[in-house]
Design a protein around this motif. Structure first.
Motif, PDB file in Angstrom:
ATOM      1  N   ASP A 166       0.814  -1.219   0.000  1.00  0.00           N
ATOM      2  CA  ASP A 166       0.000   0.000   0.000  1.00  0.00           C
ATOM      3  C   ASP A 166       0.847   1.267   0.000  1.00  0.00           C
ATOM      4  O   ASP A 166       0.463   2.286   0.567  1.00  0.00           O
ATOM      5  CB  ASP A 166      -0.960   0.008   1.192  1.00  0.00           C
ATOM      6  N   VAL A 167       2.007   1.206  -0.653  1.00  0.00           N
ATOM      7  CA  VAL A 167       2.805   2.415  -0.873  1.00  0.00           C
ATOM      8  C   VAL A 167       2.700   2.782  -2.347  1.00  0.00           C
ATOM      9  O   VAL A 167       2.329   1.955  -3.187  1.00  0.00           O
ATOM     10  CB  VAL A 167       4.279   2.196  -0.460  1.00  0.00           C
ATOM     11  N   GLU A 168       3.043   4.037  -2.659  1.00  0.00           N
ATOM     12  CA  GLU A 168       2.880   4.494  -4.039  1.00  0.00           C
ATOM     13  C   GLU A 168       3.850   3.769  -4.986  1.00  0.00           C
ATOM     14  O   GLU A 168       3.441   3.121  -5.937  1.00  0.00           O
ATOM     15  CB  GLU A 168       3.117   6.009  -4.106  1.00  0.00           C
ATOM     16  N   LYS A 169       5.140   3.906  -4.709  1.00  0.00           N
ATOM     17  CA  LYS A 169       6.168   3.282  -5.531  1.00  0.00           C
ATOM     18  C   LYS A 169       7.370   2.969  -4.658  1.00  0.00           C
ATOM     19  O   LYS A 169       7.537   3.523  -3.566  1.00  0.00           O
ATOM     20  CB  LYS A 169       6.610   4.205  -6.677  1.00  0.00           C
ATOM     21  N   ASN A 182       5.774  -2.287  -9.729  1.00  0.00           N
ATOM     22  CA  ASN A 182       5.851  -0.931  -9.184  1.00  0.00           C
ATOM     23  C   ASN A 182       7.138  -0.691  -8.394  1.00  0.00           C
ATOM     24  O   ASN A 182       7.159   0.060  -7.421  1.00  0.00           O
ATOM     25  CB  ASN A 182       4.642  -0.641  -8.290  1.00  0.00           C
ATOM     26  N   VAL A 183       8.213  -1.371  -8.821  1.00  0.00           N
ATOM     27  CA  VAL A 183       9.532  -1.214  -8.218  1.00  0.00           C
ATOM     28  C   VAL A 183      10.487  -0.706  -9.295  1.00  0.00           C
ATOM     29  O   VAL A 183      10.492  -1.211 -10.419  1.00  0.00           O
ATOM     30  CB  VAL A 183      10.052  -2.541  -7.631  1.00  0.00           C
ATOM     31  N   GLN A 190      19.102  -9.246 -14.424  1.00  0.00           N
ATOM     32  CA  GLN A 190      18.255 -10.424 -14.652  1.00  0.00           C
ATOM     33  C   GLN A 190      16.993 -10.378 -13.793  1.00  0.00           C
ATOM     34  O   GLN A 190      15.920 -10.787 -14.226  1.00  0.00           O
ATOM     35  CB  GLN A 190      19.048 -11.705 -14.376  1.00  0.00           C
ATOM     36  N   PHE A 191      17.130  -9.878 -12.569  1.00  0.00           N
ATOM     37  CA  PHE A 191      15.983  -9.737 -11.669  1.00  0.00           C
ATOM     38  C   PHE A 191      14.959  -8.769 -12.270  1.00  0.00           C
ATOM     39  O   PHE A 191      13.746  -9.042 -12.263  1.00  0.00           O
ATOM     40  CB  PHE A 191      16.466  -9.237 -10.306  1.00  0.00           C
ATOM     41  N   LEU A 236      10.830  -4.823 -14.553  1.00  0.00           N
ATOM     42  CA  LEU A 236      11.038  -3.602 -13.782  1.00  0.00           C
ATOM     43  C   LEU A 236      11.976  -2.661 -14.516  1.00  0.00           C
ATOM     44  O   LEU A 236      12.900  -3.096 -15.202  1.00  0.00           O
ATOM     45  CB  LEU A 236      11.645  -3.939 -12.412  1.00  0.00           C
ATOM     46  N   GLU A 237      11.763  -1.363 -14.339  1.00  0.00           N
ATOM     47  CA  GLU A 237      12.651  -0.367 -14.931  1.00  0.00           C
ATOM     48  C   GLU A 237      13.990  -0.345 -14.193  1.00  0.00           C
ATOM     49  O   GLU A 237      14.032  -0.338 -12.960  1.00  0.00           O
ATOM     50  CB  GLU A 237      12.013   1.015 -14.866  1.00  0.00           C
TER      51      GLU A 237
END
Length: 248
Positions: free
Chosen positions: A130-133, A194-195, A213-214, A220-221
């Protein structure tokens, strides 16, 4: 670093220096003089402390973004003995800080973690989203494996030793080690969203290829710093630009 933070705190009325959350978590925060639109919770790496927030907070304040940092167990001003140090306790601290920020400031919350702090955040995100990013800098996604490579120690070591000594008087006991090992596997199997990651190619602690790789697996960006080493010292401008871009 601590002395520098004290000097800055005395000169900058926006910095609230050293207070307690829930009567036990040592924290500092920087709040804009005018309206605050967002706040960042910073989670430091293994062996560092809340003072490292000084690298980032000033430019964020200019964009109406606050920042709060706290000491993980056994770090900085926290007097937890390392016989009680664990991932669960680190996550509990983070959870309490998130709850405190929610109740106190009523603005969108962003998580920002470095190295081990990134590992703590990733494990917390599997329970709380429940956090934005979330923005992670050189995140220790394979923290237990990194410990083993750095120390040359494996589980067999605990047959004859009570704890694994690392650096800065950090001690990892067997129960904590096993918890880290299981958590590392959960992080590997979980699908994160969202990470956002920023990492240096020359990082010899958290290898760039592992983070690449992760990010590929989780879509993820990843912001790459060509000459960046662990903790990305000297690249504060790039880090802050990435934070601001991600929080738009």
């Amino acid at each position: 670093m601590k002395e520098e933070m004290i000097i800055l705190a005395k000169k900058d009325s926006r910095v609230h220096f050293h207070y307690l959350i829930d009567q036990k978590i040592h924290a500092i925060c920087a709040i804009p003089n005018q309206k605050m639109d967002k706040i960042v919770i910073y989670v430091h790496g293994l062996g560092s402390n809340k003072q490292w927030m000084v690298r980032f907070y000033r430019e964020l304040l200019d964009h109406h973004i606050g920042m709060i940092a706290f000491d993980l167990p056994g770090h900085g001003d926290d007097d937890t003995d390392f016989s009680k140090f664990s991932l669960s306790l680190c996550m509990q601290y983070l959870k309490q800080v998130i709850q405190y920020v929610k109740q106190t400031y009523h603005v969108p919350i962003y998580l920002f973690g470095s190295s081990f702090g990134g590992f703590v955040i990733l494990n917390q995100l599997m329970q709380q989203d429940d956090v934005e990013k979330t923005i992670l800098m050189c995140p220790a996604i394979n923290f237990c494996e990194i410990m083993e490579l750095k120390s040359g120690i494996s589980l067999d070591y605990f047959h004859d030793h009570i704890f694994m000594p690392l650096y800065n008087n950090i001690k990892i006991y067997q129960d904590a080690y096993m918890e880290f090992k299981k958590a590392e596997e959960r992080v590997r199997m979980f699908h994160f969203k969202n990470v956002f990651m920023i990492h240096g190619i020359n990082d010899k602690t958290v290898l760039y290829e592992n983070v690449y790789q992760f990010c590929l697996k989780n879509h993820l960006e990843l912001k790459t710093i060509e000459m960046g080493k662990h903790e990305l010292y000297g690249f504060e401008h790039d880090i802050i630009d990435f934070l601001l871009k991600t929080m738009r």
